[in-house]
Design a protein around this motif. Structure first.
Motif, PDB file in Angstrom:
ATOM      1  N   LYS A  43       5.829  -2.949   0.345  1.00  0.00           N
ATOM      2  CA  LYS A  43       4.998  -2.122  -0.642  1.00  0.00           C
ATOM      3  C   LYS A  43       3.581  -2.776  -0.622  1.00  0.00           C
ATOM      4  N   LYS A  44       3.705  -4.191  -0.454  1.00  0.00           N
ATOM      5  CA  LYS A  44       2.025  -4.899  -0.666  1.00  0.00           C
ATOM      6  C   LYS A  44       1.283  -4.299   0.446  1.00  0.00           C
ATOM      7  N   ARG A  45       1.795  -4.162   1.567  1.00  0.00           N
ATOM      8  CA  ARG A  45       1.048  -3.821   2.756  1.00  0.00           C
ATOM      9  C   ARG A  45       0.797  -2.253   2.952  1.00  0.00           C
ATOM     10  N   ILE A  72      -0.226  -0.598  -0.314  1.00  0.00           N
ATOM     11  CA  ILE A  72      -1.041  -0.945  -1.313  1.00  0.00           C
ATOM     12  C   ILE A  72      -2.334  -1.432  -0.786  1.00  0.00           C
ATOM     13  N   ARG A  73      -2.387  -2.484   0.104  1.00  0.00           N
ATOM     14  CA  ARG A  73      -3.748  -2.895   0.518  1.00  0.00           C
ATOM     15  C   ARG A  73      -4.138  -1.996   1.730  1.00  0.00           C
ATOM     16  N   LYS A 100       9.353  -5.605  -0.961  1.00  0.00           N
ATOM     17  CA  LYS A 100       8.172  -6.086  -1.809  1.00  0.00           C
ATOM     18  C   LYS A 100       6.742  -6.346  -0.580  1.00  0.00           C
ATOM     19  N   LYS A 101       7.298  -6.859   0.447  1.00  0.00           N
ATOM     20  CA  LYS A 101       6.323  -6.918   1.376  1.00  0.00           C
ATOM     21  C   LYS A 101       5.703  -5.819   2.050  1.00  0.00           C
TER      22      LYS A 101
END
Length: 173
Positions: free
Chosen positions: A165-167, A169-170, A162-163
């Motif tokens: 993926k978040k990075r 996306i940003r 999840k971490k």
């Protein structure tokens, strides 16, 4: 390589064909695993060679249920013994940014643009993700190899992904 194939090859390890099959399959995996666990590019080949030497000289007559976890656990122990003999075990875990050019090149080839993102994860989570995606372990095998509770491994893996993926996306916005 499945469990049955592994055990058949180990039983006949003195046969050059069986030895070569195991060697070709596991040697690069052991080198990569040891590098990522201990952050020493020179240690992986030594450990792999010691592993295969011991494998030839020992008669393993028990059935090994989880070959990958067994191989990596044995190799971890060999690496720890080598590092202890060099009195370097405590300094083996170094920051990725402090690596020399060869180590950095090795990581870039394996991980490409994800190298920095993996570096931002804690050591255990990074190792779990590497073992899952790059070494092909199941979460159960990872929990056995790392001697961690299965639910802990599953949770760290899930949060780590999840971490990442978040990075991404940003980064892509």
């Amino acid at each position: 390589m499945n469990e049955k194939q592994f055990n058949e090859l180990v039983r006949e390890i003195r046969n050059p064909k069986c030895f070569n099959s195991l060697y070709e399959y596991y040697f690069p995996k052991i080198v990569a695993h040891i590098y990522f666990k201990f952050r020493r590019s020179d240690l992986g080949e030594d450990v792999a060679q010691d592993f295969f030497t011991k494998l030839i000289h020992k008669n393993i007559d028990c059935y090994i249920r989880n070959p990958n976890a067994w191989v990596y656990t044995v190799c971890d122990n060999i690496a720890k013994d080598i590092l202890k003999s060099e009195k370097l075990y405590n300094s083996a875990f170094v920051d990725l940014e402090a690596n020399d050019a060869d180590d950095t090149t090795f990581e870039i080839v394996l991980f490409g643009e994800y190298r920095r993102q993996l570096n931002e994860l804690d050591d255990e989570t990074r190792q779990i993700i590497i073992m899952k995606f790059y070494e092909g372990f199941s979460l159960k095998e990872i929990s056995e190899a790392m001697k961690l509770n299965y639910n802990t491994v599953r949770q760290k893996f899930s949060r780590g992904v999840k971490k990442l993926k978040k990075r991404n996306i940003r980064k892509n916005k």
